[in-house]
Design a protein around this motif. Sequence first.
Motif, PDB file in Angstrom:
ATOM      1  N   UNK A   6       0.826  -1.208   0.000  1.00  0.00           N
ATOM      2  CA  UNK A   6       0.000   0.000   0.000  1.00  0.00           C
ATOM      3  C   UNK A   6       0.860   1.258   0.000  1.00  0.00           C
ATOM      4  N   UNK A   7       0.304   2.333  -0.512  1.00  0.00           N
ATOM      5  CA  UNK A   7       1.067   3.576  -0.654  1.00  0.00           C
ATOM      6  C   UNK A   7       0.962   4.398   0.628  1.00  0.00           C
ATOM      7  N   UNK A   8       2.007   4.400   1.420  1.00  0.00           N
ATOM      8  CA  UNK A   8       2.028   5.223   2.633  1.00  0.00           C
ATOM      9  C   UNK A   8       2.313   6.672   2.225  1.00  0.00           C
ATOM     10  N   UNK A   9       1.571   7.638   2.792  1.00  0.00           N
ATOM     11  CA  UNK A   9       1.809   9.043   2.423  1.00  0.00           C
ATOM     12  C   UNK A   9       3.193   9.517   2.835  1.00  0.00           C
ATOM     13  N   UNK A  10       3.768  10.374   2.021  1.00  0.00           N
ATOM     14  CA  UNK A  10       5.096  10.938   2.281  1.00  0.00           C
ATOM     15  C   UNK A  10       4.937  12.389   2.718  1.00  0.00           C
ATOM     16  N   UNK A  11       5.617  12.757   3.799  1.00  0.00           N
ATOM     17  CA  UNK A  11       5.611  14.140   4.269  1.00  0.00           C
ATOM     18  C   UNK A  11       7.047  14.659   4.194  1.00  0.00           C
ATOM     19  N   UNK A  12       7.317  15.448   3.172  1.00  0.00           N
ATOM     20  CA  UNK A  12       8.661  15.995   2.960  1.00  0.00           C
ATOM     21  C   UNK A  12       8.653  17.465   3.375  1.00  0.00           C
ATOM     22  N   UNK A  13       9.333  17.782   4.485  1.00  0.00           N
ATOM     23  CA  UNK A  13       9.347  19.142   5.017  1.00  0.00           C
ATOM     24  C   UNK A  13      10.743  19.733   4.831  1.00  0.00           C
ATOM     25  N   UNK A  14      10.815  20.868   4.136  1.00  0.00           N
ATOM     26  CA  UNK A  14      12.088  21.539   3.867  1.00  0.00           C
ATOM     27  C   UNK A  14      12.357  22.578   4.951  1.00  0.00           C
ATOM     28  N   UNK A  15      13.534  22.523   5.537  1.00  0.00           N
ATOM     29  CA  UNK A  15      13.932  23.497   6.543  1.00  0.00           C
ATOM     30  C   UNK A  15      14.780  24.574   5.878  1.00  0.00           C
ATOM     31  N   UNK A  16      14.390  25.818   6.020  1.00  0.00           N
ATOM     32  CA  UNK A  16      15.071  26.910   5.336  1.00  0.00           C
ATOM     33  C   UNK A  16      15.768  27.833   6.344  1.00  0.00           C
ATOM     34  N   UNK A  17      16.868  28.431   5.918  1.00  0.00           N
ATOM     35  CA  UNK A  17      17.657  29.287   6.785  1.00  0.00           C
ATOM     36  C   UNK A  17      17.348  30.776   6.534  1.00  0.00           C
ATOM     37  N   UNK A  18      17.721  31.598   7.508  1.00  0.00           N
ATOM     38  CA  UNK A  18      17.549  33.052   7.387  1.00  0.00           C
ATOM     39  C   UNK A  18      18.823  33.648   6.807  1.00  0.00           C
ATOM     40  N   UNK A  19      18.682  34.476   5.787  1.00  0.00           N
ATOM     41  CA  UNK A  19      19.809  35.193   5.174  1.00  0.00           C
ATOM     42  C   UNK A  19      19.567  36.686   5.265  1.00  0.00           C
ATOM     43  N   UNK A  20      20.537  37.437   4.837  1.00  0.00           N
ATOM     44  CA  UNK A  20      20.400  38.904   4.889  1.00  0.00           C
ATOM     45  C   UNK A  20      21.036  39.526   3.657  1.00  0.00           C
ATOM     46  N   UNK A  21      20.327  40.482   3.069  1.00  0.00           N
ATOM     47  CA  UNK A  21      20.879  41.278   1.983  1.00  0.00           C
ATOM     48  C   UNK A  21      21.442  42.555   2.595  1.00  0.00           C
ATOM     49  N   UNK A  22      22.723  42.838   2.351  1.00  0.00           N
ATOM     50  CA  UNK A  22      23.336  44.050   2.902  1.00  0.00           C
ATOM     51  C   UNK A  22      23.909  43.835   4.280  1.00  0.00           C
TER      52      UNK A  22
END
Length: 335
Positions: free
Chosen positions: A319-335
Amino acid sequence: MSKATIKEVAAEAEVSTATVSRVLNESGYVSDEIKERVLEAVAKLNYQPSAIARSLKQDKTYMIGVIVPDISNSYFMGISRGIEDVVGPEGFQLMFCSSDESPDKENRLLQLLQEKRVDAIVLATAGGNDEKVKQLSDSGLPIVLVDRKLESDEAGAGLDLVAEDNEEGACRLTGKLLEDGHVRLGVVNGPARVSTGRERYEGVLKAMREHGLDPKPLVYNGDFSTEDGVLAVRKFLKSDPKPTAIVSLNNRMSLGVLLEIVRSGLKIPDDMAVASFGEVEAGSLLKNPGLYYIDQHPYDMGIKTGELLLKRIRKEETPAEPVFEIFRNEVNRIG
């Protein structure tokens, strides 16, 4: 000039229509001599097989529906490109639709894609259509949620999800402003019916609590548009006291925030600091902007979504188990 038919190709090659079908679909044995005759007849008559007829016979259209709030948004364009780069080489085409953040329009688009017999649907939901989505999923149509969850956990429990860690990302983003000494915040958020709106706002409140502040920022709830960012700044500048920093929880709204701050003659970050959930390309054009932003990865999310689509269409997991793909993103700064 009328289009050639499969019967005319068969007559030209002196074979049956079934043989022509086997050659074109590469199914069943056909000698090299017969195959060459059929292909010569196809080229001579400029025969184009009917995609509709082929889809009915194979019960597959090789079409994948993609419903996003706004296909012109660079974020959703990146996701779509990632999907296309995975499924395109496998013979699938994408049918793009924009819901314009309208639950009613999204419902109509879901119905349209069902009628078009697409092989799967990618959905960044505008909310309000849990029952329709569950109905389609229960019918056997693969659905991959991207960027946003359904409103009901029960409705979305069996569906794949590719999304960002919205709450933690917004928490880290807000924390940068608080670490710089800002305590009066203006928050530009999207509609609460959308999971990204709910989760990102909760992340702002979490950051304020962690810094010992009363989590009661000034809030403008918009619809993830540039105009919402403009209107939010106008509201904030009329408040007393004014916020010293703005957290904008969507890149389109962030563009409006930057535009209106500059129009008002204020400097970023001296007069008003800004943090954006998602990079704003125009931010780099500002002089010494000091702009915080969450570095999103929509193309990578699209790649993962495309891989899931192929698995579901091909029924590779049973059976097809659902996939939960969570991307963790970082904080950057311009300037």
